[in-house]
Design a protein around this motif. Structure first.
Motif, PDB file in Angstrom:
ATOM      1  N   ALA A 608       0.828  -1.204   0.000  1.00  0.00           N
ATOM      2  CA  ALA A 608       0.000   0.000   0.000  1.00  0.00           C
ATOM      3  C   ALA A 608       0.868   1.261   0.000  1.00  0.00           C
ATOM      4  O   ALA A 608       0.561   2.241  -0.705  1.00  0.00           O
ATOM      5  N   GLY A 609       1.954   1.240   0.771  1.00  0.00           N
ATOM      6  CA  GLY A 609       2.863   2.382   0.813  1.00  0.00           C
ATOM      7  C   GLY A 609       3.531   2.631  -0.531  1.00  0.00           C
ATOM      8  O   GLY A 609       3.685   3.779  -0.965  1.00  0.00           O
ATOM      9  N   GLN A 610       3.933   1.565  -1.207  1.00  0.00           N
ATOM     10  CA  GLN A 610       4.572   1.715  -2.517  1.00  0.00           C
ATOM     11  C   GLN A 610       3.607   2.283  -3.555  1.00  0.00           C
ATOM     12  O   GLN A 610       3.983   3.115  -4.379  1.00  0.00           O
ATOM     13  N   LYS A 611       2.340   1.833  -3.503  1.00  0.00           N
ATOM     14  CA  LYS A 611       1.345   2.349  -4.452  1.00  0.00           C
ATOM     15  C   LYS A 611       1.154   3.857  -4.283  1.00  0.00           C
ATOM     16  O   LYS A 611       0.980   4.596  -5.252  1.00  0.00           O
ATOM     17  N   LYS A 612       1.220   4.298  -3.012  1.00  0.00           N
ATOM     18  CA  LYS A 612       1.026   5.718  -2.733  1.00  0.00           C
ATOM     19  C   LYS A 612       2.233   6.550  -3.162  1.00  0.00           C
ATOM     20  O   LYS A 612       2.087   7.624  -3.754  1.00  0.00           O
ATOM     21  N   ASP A 613       3.424   6.052  -2.860  1.00  0.00           N
ATOM     22  CA  ASP A 613       4.646   6.825  -3.135  1.00  0.00           C
ATOM     23  C   ASP A 613       5.111   6.725  -4.586  1.00  0.00           C
ATOM     24  O   ASP A 613       5.684   7.673  -5.122  1.00  0.00           O
ATOM     25  N   PHE A 614       4.887   5.558  -5.206  1.00  0.00           N
ATOM     26  CA  PHE A 614       5.383   5.340  -6.574  1.00  0.00           C
ATOM     27  C   PHE A 614       4.262   4.776  -7.455  1.00  0.00           C
ATOM     28  O   PHE A 614       4.324   3.631  -7.894  1.00  0.00           O
ATOM     29  N   PRO A 615       3.195   5.563  -7.702  1.00  0.00           N
ATOM     30  CA  PRO A 615       2.047   5.030  -8.463  1.00  0.00           C
ATOM     31  C   PRO A 615       2.425   4.537  -9.852  1.00  0.00           C
ATOM     32  O   PRO A 615       1.768   3.645 -10.390  1.00  0.00           O
ATOM     33  N   LYS A 616       3.481   5.097 -10.435  1.00  0.00           N
ATOM     34  CA  LYS A 616       3.932   4.660 -11.760  1.00  0.00           C
ATOM     35  C   LYS A 616       5.273   3.934 -11.686  1.00  0.00           C
ATOM     36  O   LYS A 616       5.973   3.786 -12.688  1.00  0.00           O
ATOM     37  N   GLY A 617       5.624   3.463 -10.480  1.00  0.00           N
ATOM     38  CA  GLY A 617       6.929   2.856 -10.310  1.00  0.00           C
ATOM     39  C   GLY A 617       7.990   3.931 -10.147  1.00  0.00           C
ATOM     40  O   GLY A 617       7.692   5.116  -9.980  1.00  0.00           O
ATOM     41  N   ILE A 618       9.262   3.534 -10.191  1.00  0.00           N
ATOM     42  CA  ILE A 618      10.373   4.479 -10.067  1.00  0.00           C
ATOM     43  C   ILE A 618      10.927   4.762 -11.459  1.00  0.00           C
ATOM     44  O   ILE A 618      11.288   3.830 -12.187  1.00  0.00           O
ATOM     45  N   PRO A 619      10.993   6.033 -11.864  1.00  0.00           N
ATOM     46  CA  PRO A 619      11.514   6.346 -13.203  1.00  0.00           C
ATOM     47  C   PRO A 619      13.019   6.132 -13.278  1.00  0.00           C
ATOM     48  O   PRO A 619      13.720   6.193 -12.263  1.00  0.00           O
ATOM     49  N   GLU A 620      13.525   5.883 -14.485  1.00  0.00           N
ATOM     50  CA  GLU A 620      14.966   5.740 -14.682  1.00  0.00           C
ATOM     51  C   GLU A 620      15.636   7.109 -14.507  1.00  0.00           C
ATOM     52  O   GLU A 620      15.294   8.064 -15.188  1.00  0.00           O
ATOM     53  N   CYS A 621      16.589   7.186 -13.576  1.00  0.00           N
ATOM     54  CA  CYS A 621      17.262   8.457 -13.300  1.00  0.00           C
ATOM     55  C   CYS A 621      18.749   8.436 -13.630  1.00  0.00           C
ATOM     56  O   CYS A 621      19.354   9.493 -13.810  1.00  0.00           O
ATOM     57  N   GLY A 622      19.346   7.242 -13.718  1.00  0.00           N
ATOM     58  CA  GLY A 622      20.765   7.156 -13.989  1.00  0.00           C
ATOM     59  C   GLY A 622      21.611   7.460 -12.754  1.00  0.00           C
ATOM     60  O   GLY A 622      21.149   8.099 -11.806  1.00  0.00           O
ATOM     61  N   THR A 623      22.859   6.993 -12.789  1.00  0.00           N
ATOM     62  CA  THR A 623      23.763   7.212 -11.659  1.00  0.00           C
ATOM     63  C   THR A 623      24.078   8.689 -11.466  1.00  0.00           C
ATOM     64  O   THR A 623      24.069   9.203 -10.343  1.00  0.00           O
ATOM     65  N   ASP A 624      24.359   9.389 -12.576  1.00  0.00           N
ATOM     66  CA  ASP A 624      24.753  10.794 -12.466  1.00  0.00           C
ATOM     67  C   ASP A 624      23.629  11.640 -11.877  1.00  0.00           C
ATOM     68  O   ASP A 624      23.874  12.491 -11.014  1.00  0.00           O
TER      69      ASP A 624
END
Length: 968
Positions: A608-624
């Motif tokens: 439930a917490g993940q659905k609230k915080d990341f409704p579309k999942g985690i976007p690709e951000c890269g190391t930099d």
């Protein structure tokens, strides 16, 4: 690099191969001369805080890597010999408990089912697996570690250091064995140091679950229970109170104040225990008893309470242990309670007191209860023979050295905490009842024909080897036969970690690494382990090596989620840095929860917490993007509330840098050769001199802020240069200058300036963004003597040749007029065929704006013309809107035929009225009788400039109104 640049920025493609190349080239190793000594006088050494092999790294570890590697890369580029040592901690309690949980979950077995050796094999398999995973994470995060020196706290060389330390401290009388109260965790079946115990605050009666009991069963805390003891030989009773009723089974005295008249007649008398055949003496004690609190009588349980322990020592009371290691009561508690679990006994004791007519009352009682930070179990104070370190003399020396300036601690709040803790330090219990860890190099000498007590420290010897222990036991036994029995306990994890800065350099052997790279330059870590780890390194380092193990301690903030909550697996808000680097769909985030040790209830909450915080999942951000974001968050506070969307924003910044460099590369011919570092052509235009001045200022600022460890300010400075000065201004302004039809001298100068800005700009970014900067720097036109990699290039610092306050002042005025023109056009919603007129009052300003008119046209989207007039405003065409830049410069915009005249006249009237009010308000201040005598000169000059500007604004508005009126 022979392939064309990609169409767009792709983090995975950019970050794919550079790390392996850096490592293969040896850039991570310290640069040394043929004799092994560092090549340069400057030295920068960081012993990386060894992550626990308990599990994979989380985002908090990524912050540590980002900050440390930023400093390492920066110092390397400053020309210093750098050493960044990686390593791993065996994490005794944490790793053993996680493997035990996994073993029971997968095989339904305990460690005792396997036996010590087989179980340790399972733990070692776990360690190897997670060390490999963590190594991969550290590489992906770009940490420039010297992997040839990778260390593990249970490697043979580090284990040798642990044994040497134990023996040396014991021989010096600092380490000793004593039967004292310890913090006992029933769930983990081991002792804990005070630092590993959390205090849970209760406001009153609270029902809590306790590990090891039925989850549906709750027990009462936050109450104080009063009951009576019968006085021996009389009908009198004495009332006492306790928050832990079960401990009365171990009472060995009742204390009263010697001056309390209520109990004078009971001094030296006895009470009778109602459930155990025991006489309980009534003693007087002015230290522990407060006559005004409760009944003024206090029950004393020396074997299960720290305060009572001191009373027991003062009065030579009996120390009665009623608790087995598994949390059940033993025979000392009496037959009725023997074998009963401790919190079941709590209920039964109250019940038995009630039946005996001795129960008085139960009341709410705000209090703290000690909780194991690892298991969540309620801690029990228990009397046990353990190994202890007397920390007071070590702490005194550490305080002395810190106050003398040998150790710098930042930020200031952490320094204050440091002194407060060291000045109130307690002895450190270093024994742990575990199997995973360094076994104590201590041996009980069992002498034949005697009943020598195993709890008596006199019957123990220590030894670096079995041979040394045998030699010492021989002396102890004085000719009698004996056998040696090594202590089953292992040492506290922090005991071995406390040796980290010098054990990784080969101590106690005299190695070249120890000679060249110890003490370290900096220790960077979270403020939460300042005492767990940092203090112990300093205490042990000074005592064993004579040197403070590092010159500086930098404590970074704790990462929390976007809502300010602590990262917790059960909440589902723990973030793997690789998931931020690569991106992860929501369903895959959920799946990770099922791979852990969470129960179904915790998994449901975490999903439930993940659905609230990341409704579309985690976007690709890269190391930099991740590294830059983490550094940008580090502004000196104690907490960081991490928002993934902000991290994604810095990925877009990487994209901006990538695309700007790609576009700029089109401005270089194939045979273009950049000039030497810091060299100018002498033909630089105003905008070139301005951008080089800004570049120089940024270089100075970034170095200053990194020196101050202000990563937020450092990232802001370089971010602003790239975005608002290089991309928004110079790259746009140089377009006409680099046009093939432009004057060759102008074009060459503009190209050289562009190359310098890109080269220096990428170098400034490199410590924060190692991958994309290497990728782009390698594609820039090269000088013959350029180094092979950006990471070993020279970091930009202040360059007098680039300094130009005049250029900054002049172009800032031009840029102010430019921004005013943009704003003016936007206010009339004009996007094309924009014609501007600059009215300058001085000849110098007229010449300046005329020279910069092409630049202004290039930088104002839709602008076709910028004319400059000086003198009478009659030269202006009819139908212009206006805006003031300064007291001497006004920008006009041709709007005839493009606006509603009635509306514009109304706007002008409102603005004219406001301008008049501003002038009147300021005049009232200036005309005050004591103004000239009391107001500082700088304020008077500022007010005079404001007045002139308001008057110019009023005049230009009146002119615009006249124009609009005539057109109407």
């Amino acid at each position: 690099m022979s392939q064309p640049m990609a169409a767009g920025y792709n983090p995975q493609a950019v970050e794919a191969a550079w790390y392996d190349w850096w490592e293969a080239q040896g850039f991570f190793r310290p640069q040394t001369a043929s004799d092994g000594t560092p090549k340069t006088e400057g030295l920068f050494v960081i012993p990386s805080p060894p992550p626990n092999v308990t599990g994979s790294l989380h985002i908090g570890h990524a912050l540590t890597v980002a900050i440390q590697d930023c400093l390492v890369r920066w110092n390397r580029m400053l020309g210093k010999t750098t050493l960044f040592v990686p390593g791993f901690d065996h994490a005794g309690i944490s790793t053993q408990s996680v493997v035990e949980r996994r073993l029971y979950k997968t095989e339904g077995k305990t460690r005792h089912d396997l036996g010590r050796e087989a179980f340790l094999g399972k733990v070692m398999d776990w360690k190897n697996d997670y060390q490999s995973r963590i190594t991969n994470q550290l590489r992906r995060l770009g940490g420039s570690y010297d992997w040839d020196r990778v260390a593990f706290t249970m490697n043979p060389s580090l284990s040798k250091a642990v044994i040497e330390t134990f023996c040396r401290l014991h021989e010096g009388g600092i380490l000793y064995r004593a039967n004292r109260l310890v913090n006992w965790c029933v769930k983990l079946n081991t002792t804990l140091s005070n630092l590993e115990v959390d205090q849970k605050q209760l406001e009153g009666r609270t029902l809590l679950n306790v590990p090891g009991y039925d989850p549906k069963e709750k027990f009462e805390f936050g109450v104080i229970t009063s009951f009576a003891y019968p006085i021996e030989g009389s009908d009198e009773k004495i009332v006492v109170a306790t928050t832990r009723p079960e401990t009365m089974l171990g009472d060995s005295a009742i204390a009263v104040h010697p001056d309390d008249v209520r109990y004078k007649h009971l001094h030296g008398k006895f009470a009778r225990h109602p459930f155990v055949d025991r006489r309980i003496p009534i003693v007087t004690d002015a230290i522990v008893v407060d006559m005004t609190f409760g009944t003024g009588a206090v029950k004393i349980t020396p074997a299960h309470d720290p305060n009572d322990y001191e009373v027991g020592m003062r009065h030579n009371l009996e120390f009665i242990n009623i608790l087995n290691d598994d949390g059940t009561l033993n025979t000392n508690a009496g037959g009725k309670f023997n074998g009963m679990k401790r919190f079941h006994a709590r209920r039964e004791v109250v019940k038995a007191l009630t039946e005996a007519g001795l129960f008085v009352e139960t009341k709410d009682n705000p209090m703290q209860i000690p909780i194991c930070s690892k298991s969540g179990d309620v801690i029990e104070p228990v009397l046990k023979p353990q190994w202890w370190v007397n920390c007071k003399p070590l702490a005194d020396e550490a305080v002395k050295r810190t106050r003398a300036g040998e150790l710098k601690i930042g930020p200031a709040q952490s320094e204050a905490d440091w002194y407060r803790w060291l000045e109130n330090i307690q002895d450190w219990c270093i024994s742990r009842q575990l199997w995973w860890g360094h076994r104590c190099p201590a041996y009980f000498v069992r002498i034949e024909g005697t009943k020598n007590d195993i709890d008596d420290a006199k019957n123990w010897v220590v030894g670096r080897t079995h041979k040394e222990a045998t030699e010492r036991a021989t002396v102890l036994a004085a000719g009698a036969k004996f056998t040696l029995e090594q202590d089953e306990d292992v040492l506290d994890t922090w005991f071995s970690s406390g040796l980290w800065p010098f054990s990784i350099m080969g101590w106690p052997d005299k190695t070249a690494d120890l000679e060249h790279y110890y003490p370290a330059s900096l220790l960077e870590t979270g403020w939460d382990i300042l005492f767990f780890w940092v203090a112990r390194m300093v205490l042990l380092g000074i005592h064993l090596t004579g040197k403070v193990p590092f010159g500086e301690v930098l404590c970074h903030a704790m990462i929390r989620d976007a809502h300010g909550r602590k990262m917790s697996k059960s909440l589902g808000n723990v973030i793997d840095p690789l998931d931020v680097i690569h991106g992860l769909p929501l369903q895959d985030l959920h799946q990770k929860l099922y791979e852990g040790n969470l129960d179904d209830k915790e998994i449901a909450k975490a999903v439930a917490g993940q659905k609230k915080d990341f409704p579309k999942g985690i976007p690709e951000c890269g190391t930099d993007g991740l590294r830059f974001a983490l550094c940008a968050y580090s502004g000196g506070g104690r907490d960081i509330n991490l928002e993934i969307l902000r991290v994604e924003g810095y990925r877009k910044f990487c994209n901006k840098v990538f695309n700007a460099t790609k576009f700029a590369m089109l401005k270089f011919e194939l045979d273009f050769v950049p000039s030497g570092i810091g060299r100018l052509t002498g033909n630089e235009s105003l905008v070139e001199r301005w951008v080089l001045h800004k570049l120089n200022f940024t270089s100075s600022e970034v170095n200053k802020y990194l020196e101050q460890r202000n990563f937020m300010a450092a990232t802001t400075a370089v971010y602003n240069f790239w975005l608002y000065e290089l991309c928004d201004v110079y790259i746009e302004a140089m377009k006409p200058m680099t046009d093939p039809a432009a004057d060759p001298k102008v074009r060459i100068s503009a190209q050289q300036t562009l190359h310098t800005c890109l080269d220096y700009g990428l170098r400034l970014l490199h410590p924060f963004m190692p991958f994309v900067t290497e990728e782009l720097w390698q594609r820039l036109p090269r000088r013959p003597n350029d180094p092979p990699s950006i990471m070993v290039s020279q970091y930009p610092t202040h360059d007098n040749g680039f300094q130009s306050e005049d250029a900054e002042k002049e172009f800032d005025l031009v840029f102010a007029a430019l921004r005013t023109g943009r704003s003016l056009a936007a206010s009339y919603n004009l996007q094309s065929n924009i014609q501007l007129f600059i009215h300058a009052q001085t000849v110098e300003e007229k010449v300046l704006f005329e020279s910069q008119a092409p630049t202004m046209v290039a930088l104002i989207k839709g602008c076709t013309k910028v004319d400059v007039i000086q003198g009478s405003s009659s030269q202006l065409p009819a139908g212009c809107g206006s805006a003031v830049v300064s007291s001497t410069v006004v920008v006009y915009l041709q709007v005839q035929g493009l606006v509603n005249l009635d509306a514009e006249l109304g706007k002008c009237d409102k603005k004219i009225e406001l301008a008049r009010l501003n002038i009147e308000k300021l005049n009232r201040v200036i005309l005050q009788p004591d103004y000239q005598a009391t107001v500082p000169e700088a304020v008077k000059l500022s007010n005079e400039e404001k007045r002139k500007t308001f008057e110019v604004e009023l005049s230009s508005l009146q002119l615009s109104r006249e124009m609009f009126a005539k057109l109407q």
